[in-house]
Design an enzyme around this catalytic site. Structure first.
Site, PDB file in Angstrom:
ATOM      1  N   ASP A  61      -3.207   2.292 -12.595  1.00 24.60           N
ATOM      2  CA  ASP A  61      -3.238   1.349 -13.712  1.00 24.60           C
ATOM      3  C   ASP A  61      -4.514   1.617 -14.505  1.00 24.60           C
ATOM      4  O   ASP A  61      -5.215   2.615 -14.259  1.00 24.60           O
ATOM      5  CB  ASP A  61      -3.086  -0.109 -13.219  1.00 24.60           C
ATOM      6  N   HIS A  62      -4.825   0.721 -15.418  1.00 21.11           N
ATOM      7  CA  HIS A  62      -6.021   0.914 -16.254  1.00 21.11           C
ATOM      8  C   HIS A  62      -7.303   0.968 -15.417  1.00 21.11           C
ATOM      9  O   HIS A  62      -8.234   1.674 -15.762  1.00 21.11           O
ATOM     10  CB  HIS A  62      -6.115  -0.207 -17.298  1.00 21.11           C
TER      11      HIS A  62
ATOM     12  N   CYS B 286      -5.918   1.817  -8.526  1.00 24.49           N
ATOM     13  CA  CYS B 286      -6.061   0.689  -9.454  1.00 24.49           C
ATOM     14  C   CYS B 286      -7.518   0.238  -9.351  1.00 24.49           C
ATOM     15  O   CYS B 286      -8.350   1.001  -8.855  1.00 24.49           O
ATOM     16  CB  CYS B 286      -5.046  -0.416  -9.152  1.00 24.49           C
ATOM     17  N   GLY B 287      -7.834  -0.957  -9.815  1.00 19.33           N
ATOM     18  CA  GLY B 287      -9.235  -1.383  -9.806  1.00 19.33           C
ATOM     19  C   GLY B 287      -9.821  -1.395  -8.403  1.00 19.33           C
ATOM     20  O   GLY B 287     -10.868  -0.803  -8.138  1.00 19.33           O
ATOM     21  N   THR B 288      -9.127  -2.067  -7.513  1.00 21.06           N
ATOM     22  CA  THR B 288      -9.583  -2.120  -6.111  1.00 21.06           C
ATOM     23  C   THR B 288      -8.824  -1.145  -5.220  1.00 21.06           C
ATOM     24  O   THR B 288      -9.256  -0.872  -4.098  1.00 21.06           O
ATOM     25  CB  THR B 288      -9.336  -3.524  -5.531  1.00 21.06           C
ATOM     26  N   GLY B 289      -7.676  -0.698  -5.671  1.00 13.66           N
ATOM     27  CA  GLY B 289      -6.771   0.099  -4.828  1.00 13.66           C
ATOM     28  C   GLY B 289      -5.831  -0.787  -4.023  1.00 13.66           C
ATOM     29  O   GLY B 289      -4.877  -0.297  -3.406  1.00 13.66           O
TER      30      GLY B 289
ATOM     31  N   HIS C 170       0.457   9.391  18.340  1.00 10.32           N
ATOM     32  CA  HIS C 170       0.579   8.717  17.045  1.00 10.32           C
ATOM     33  C   HIS C 170       2.011   8.744  16.499  1.00 10.32           C
ATOM     34  O   HIS C 170       2.360   7.939  15.648  1.00 10.32           O
ATOM     35  CB  HIS C 170      -0.386   9.344  16.032  1.00 10.32           C
TER      36      HIS C 170
ATOM     37  N   HIS D 154      -4.145  10.026  12.106  1.00  9.74           N
ATOM     38  CA  HIS D 154      -3.476   9.036  12.965  1.00  9.74           C
ATOM     39  C   HIS D 154      -2.237   8.392  12.348  1.00  9.74           C
ATOM     40  O   HIS D 154      -1.316   8.044  13.072  1.00  9.74           O
ATOM     41  CB  HIS D 154      -4.466   7.924  13.341  1.00  9.74           C
ATOM     42  N   ASN D 155      -2.245   8.178  11.030  1.00  4.28           N
ATOM     43  CA  ASN D 155      -1.115   7.459  10.410  1.00  4.28           C
ATOM     44  C   ASN D 155      -0.168   8.392   9.675  1.00  4.28           C
ATOM     45  O   ASN D 155       0.854   7.935   9.162  1.00  4.28           O
ATOM     46  CB  ASN D 155      -1.608   6.392   9.411  1.00  4.28           C
TER      47      ASN D 155
ATOM     48  N   ARG E  47     -12.849   0.745  -9.211  1.00  2.08           N
ATOM     49  CA  ARG E  47     -14.046  -0.094  -9.326  1.00  2.08           C
ATOM     50  C   ARG E  47     -14.788  -0.152  -7.999  1.00  2.08           C
ATOM     51  O   ARG E  47     -15.685  -0.966  -7.820  1.00  2.08           O
ATOM     52  CB  ARG E  47     -13.648  -1.502  -9.787  1.00  2.08           C
TER      53      ARG E  47
HETATM   54  C1  RB5 Z   1      -6.473  -5.150 -12.817  1.00  2.00           C
HETATM   55  O1  RB5 Z   1      -7.423  -5.909 -13.479  1.00  2.00           O
HETATM   56  C2  RB5 Z   1      -6.685  -5.247 -11.312  1.00  2.00           C
HETATM   57  O2  RB5 Z   1      -6.221  -6.479 -10.869  1.00  2.00           O
HETATM   58  C3  RB5 Z   1      -5.964  -4.113 -10.620  1.00  2.00           C
HETATM   59  O3  RB5 Z   1      -6.434  -2.902 -11.098  1.00  2.00           O
HETATM   60  C4  RB5 Z   1      -6.139  -4.062  -9.116  1.00  2.00           C
HETATM   61  O4  RB5 Z   1      -7.476  -4.126  -8.755  1.00  2.00           O
HETATM   62  C5  RB5 Z   1      -5.286  -4.975  -8.343  1.00  2.00           C
HETATM   63  O5  RB5 Z   1      -5.261  -4.977  -7.112  1.00  2.00           O
END
Ligand code: RB5
Length: 148
Positions: free
Chosen positions: A8-9, A65-68, A133, A98-99, A109
């Site tokens: 995503d962004h 994504c931002g956090t994954g 495994h 293992h997985n 981020r």
């Molecule tokens: C988008 O702002 C954020 O929520 C997304 O990238 C992600 O971190 C969600 O889990």
């Protein structure tokens, strides 16, 4: 090797670095987008990558994504997917060993583009250990196949 990649962004900057690195290694890439930092919904891209891996069109996938977290949860909803969210090389190696994870997730981020490239290399360079495994992975598949 053919790898599906999507974000995503919040993961877009990482995706650019990862794509460049994979091209250097001669990996064939299917880029599922997104292709800018404009806001989009991560489940759409997580599912696209996961379907390509689950149906065998791609050997592995990478999602960001931002956090994954959101994109990894989304990818893991597709049957046959073992998507691992990794923030460092150690966890990337361990999930490969293992997985036998078939998708790697990272947070744009959380890790830098340089760290992301090292995480990807660690994940791709580490073979599955097999042995004890295999049974555990089969148990994961059984969860998918159980009716509630
Ligand atoms: C988008 O702002 C954020 O929520 C997304 O990238 C992600 O971190 C969600 O889990």
């Amino acid at each position: 090797m053919k790898i599906a990649i999507g974000c995503d962004h919040g993961g877009f900057v990482l995706k650019e670095s990862v794509v460049n690195c994979l091209k250097e290694f001669g990996v064939e890439i299917i880029d599922c987008g997104t292709n800018s930092e404009s806001s989009v919904d991560y489940p759409i891209f997580g599912e696209k990558v996961a379907r390509l891996v689950a149906n065998g069109e791609c050997d592995k996938g990478i999602v960001m994504c931002g956090t994954g977290i959101g994109i990894s949860i989304s990818a893991n909803k597709v049957k046959g997917i073992r998507c691992a969210l990794c923030h460092n090389e150690y966890t990337a190696k361990m999930t490969a060993m293992h997985n036998n994870s078939n998708i790697l997730a990272m947070g744009g981020r959380v890790v830098t583009p340089e760290q992301a490239v090292n995480i990807v290399k660690a994940w791709l360079d580490t073979p599955f250990e097999g042995g004890r495994h295999i049974n555990r992975i089969n148990l994961i598949s059984e969860i998918e196949n159980r009716e509630d």
